[in-house]
Write a protein that holds these residues in place. Structure first.
Motif, PDB file in Angstrom:
ATOM      1  N   LYS A   1      32.515  35.771  77.716  1.00 52.06           N
ATOM      2  CA  LYS A   1      31.486  35.683  76.692  1.00 52.06           C
ATOM      3  C   LYS A   1      31.269  34.226  76.337  1.00 52.06           C
ATOM      4  N   GLY A   2      30.106  33.945  75.744  1.00 49.28           N
ATOM      5  CA  GLY A   2      29.802  32.572  75.379  1.00 49.28           C
ATOM      6  C   GLY A   2      28.365  32.429  74.934  1.00 49.28           C
ATOM      7  N   THR A   3      27.911  31.196  74.861  1.00 53.45           N
ATOM      8  CA  THR A   3      26.537  30.882  74.479  1.00 53.45           C
ATOM      9  C   THR A   3      25.973  29.877  75.472  1.00 53.45           C
ATOM     10  N   ALA A   4      24.805  30.178  75.989  1.00 56.25           N
ATOM     11  CA  ALA A   4      24.176  29.315  76.993  1.00 56.25           C
ATOM     12  C   ALA A   4      22.802  28.871  76.511  1.00 56.25           C
ATOM     13  N   ARG A   5      22.337  27.780  77.073  1.00 49.42           N
ATOM     14  CA  ARG A   5      20.962  27.329  76.885  1.00 49.42           C
ATOM     15  C   ARG A   5      20.137  27.819  78.064  1.00 49.42           C
ATOM     16  N   TYR A   6      18.861  28.089  77.827  1.00 50.96           N
ATOM     17  CA  TYR A   6      18.012  28.524  78.928  1.00 50.96           C
ATOM     18  C   TYR A   6      16.672  27.790  78.915  1.00 50.96           C
ATOM     19  N   VAL A   7      16.085  27.721  80.097  1.00 52.71           N
ATOM     20  CA  VAL A   7      14.712  27.256  80.281  1.00 52.71           C
ATOM     21  C   VAL A   7      13.966  28.372  80.996  1.00 52.71           C
ATOM     22  N   SER A   8      12.821  28.772  80.445  1.00 54.27           N
ATOM     23  CA  SER A   8      12.044  29.881  81.005  1.00 54.27           C
ATOM     24  C   SER A   8      10.942  29.354  81.910  1.00 54.27           C
ATOM     25  N   GLU A   9      10.804  29.980  83.080  1.00 51.04           N
ATOM     26  CA  GLU A   9       9.756  29.626  84.036  1.00 51.04           C
ATOM     27  C   GLU A   9       8.826  30.820  84.238  1.00 51.04           C
ATOM     28  N   ALA A  10       7.528  30.573  84.276  1.00 52.56           N
ATOM     29  CA  ALA A  10       6.520  31.618  84.497  1.00 52.56           C
ATOM     30  C   ALA A  10       6.662  32.700  83.424  1.00 52.56           C
ATOM     31  N   THR A  11       6.631  33.984  83.815  1.00 50.64           N
ATOM     32  CA  THR A  11       6.612  35.079  82.841  1.00 50.64           C
ATOM     33  C   THR A  11       7.985  35.709  82.682  1.00 50.64           C
ATOM     34  N   THR A  12       8.570  35.571  81.473  1.00 54.44           N
ATOM     35  CA  THR A  12       9.848  36.219  81.166  1.00 54.44           C
ATOM     36  C   THR A  12       9.802  36.966  79.837  1.00 54.44           C
ATOM     37  N   GLY A  13       8.761  36.722  79.032  1.00 51.93           N
ATOM     38  CA  GLY A  13       8.695  37.325  77.707  1.00 51.93           C
ATOM     39  C   GLY A  13       9.475  36.560  76.670  1.00 51.93           C
ATOM     40  N   LEU A  14       9.998  35.373  77.027  1.00 50.10           N
ATOM     41  CA  LEU A  14      10.802  34.581  76.115  1.00 50.10           C
ATOM     42  C   LEU A  14      10.152  33.219  75.867  1.00 50.10           C
ATOM     43  N   ALA A  15      10.632  32.529  74.840  1.00 43.43           N
ATOM     44  CA  ALA A  15      10.149  31.184  74.543  1.00 43.43           C
ATOM     45  C   ALA A  15      10.491  30.254  75.711  1.00 43.43           C
ATOM     46  N   PRO A  16       9.785  29.136  75.840  1.00 40.98           N
ATOM     47  CA  PRO A  16      10.042  28.216  76.956  1.00 40.98           C
ATOM     48  C   PRO A  16      11.485  27.735  77.033  1.00 40.98           C
ATOM     49  N   THR A  17      12.123  27.534  75.890  1.00 37.22           N
ATOM     50  CA  THR A  17      13.527  27.136  75.852  1.00 37.22           C
ATOM     51  C   THR A  17      14.204  27.854  74.695  1.00 37.22           C
ATOM     52  N   GLY A  18      15.523  27.929  74.763  1.00 37.26           N
ATOM     53  CA  GLY A  18      16.249  28.575  73.684  1.00 37.26           C
ATOM     54  C   GLY A  18      17.710  28.770  74.041  1.00 37.26           C
ATOM     55  N   SER A  19      18.381  29.582  73.241  1.00 39.92           N
ATOM     56  CA  SER A  19      19.792  29.871  73.463  1.00 39.92           C
ATOM     57  C   SER A  19      19.999  31.372  73.577  1.00 39.92           C
ATOM     58  N   VAL A  20      21.065  31.759  74.270  1.00 39.99           N
ATOM     59  CA  VAL A  20      21.393  33.170  74.422  1.00 39.99           C
ATOM     60  C   VAL A  20      22.904  33.342  74.295  1.00 39.99           C
ATOM     61  N   HIS A  21      23.301  34.279  73.437  1.00 43.71           N
ATOM     62  CA  HIS A  21      24.706  34.671  73.326  1.00 43.71           C
ATOM     63  C   HIS A  21      24.925  35.846  74.286  1.00 43.71           C
TER      64      HIS A  21
END
Length: 205
Positions: free
Chosen positions: A140-160
């Motif tokens: 388990k943990g927390t990661a940062r993400y970058v979204s490309e094209a269509t994912t339904g999420l903000a362009p950047t953010g965090s996910v637990h």
């Protein structure tokens, strides 16, 4: 006269030795450059050539799995410290939607995920049971993400996240995007490399 001849012979000998040494150095450098570097004995480049490389998946590529062809609509590029992995949003265009995660830690692991909405399971316990299958807490943990094209999420953010591992490559994964989001649960199955074929639509990385 004799001294001149001796000096000429000595000069020729020195020149010959210098030329021999330079030629030998050149040959050694060429052998070193031509020698192959260390190779991972478990790497399977032939499979990547024939079936596509999951590590190069991106939007617009096609994935063939279990007789269905799914298009990659978008990708999440995730990072936690120095570790990176990807989650790809797949869609058949006929209502079937899946996520495909690709990790190399160091061996390649490809997992097909299906969202679960009819359960009240929550992350936290060391063990969970779903549909008669027992899962143990894995990581388990927390990661940062970058979204490309269509994912339904903000362009950047965090996910637990909190992942659970079961028998025979079965997995459960809880994800919560942002601090105010709700936990989302997905059931995963680890795929054998030969079960999936990828059609890269462009060589542009």
């Amino acid at each position: 006269m004799t001294l001149v001849i001796v000096l000429l012979i000595a000069a020729a000998a020195v020149l010959g030795w210098v030329l021999w040494r330079n030629n030998r150095r050149k040959q050694e450098a060429e052998r070193t450059a031509a020698a192959p570097g260390p190779v991972d004995p478990f790497a399977d480049a032939d499979t990547d050539v024939l079936r596509g490389d999951p590590r190069r998946l991106k939007a617009a590529d096609l994935v063939e799995l279990y007789g269905k062809t799914l298009a990659v609509r978008g990708t999440l590029r995730l990072s936690e410290g120095d570790y990176r992995w990807a989650e790809h949003f797949l869609d058949t265009g006929t209502g079937v939607k899946r996520w495909l995660s690709v990790e190399a830690d160091p061996d390649l692991e490809v997992v097909m995920w299906e969202e679960l909405t009819d359960t009240d399971l929550k992350p936290g316990p060391r063990e969970l049971s779903h549909e008669g299958v027992s899962y143990r807490s894995d990581e388990k943990g927390t990661a940062r993400y970058v979204s490309e094209a269509t994912t339904g999420l903000a362009p950047t953010g965090s996910v637990h996240y909190h992942d659970y591992a079961g028998p025979d490559g079965q997995k459960l994964s809880f994800e919560r995007f942002g601090d105010e989001g709700k936990w989302e649960l997905a059931k995963g199955l680890t795929l054998d490399r030969n079960q999936i074929t990828i059609y890269h639509q462009s060589e542009d990385a």
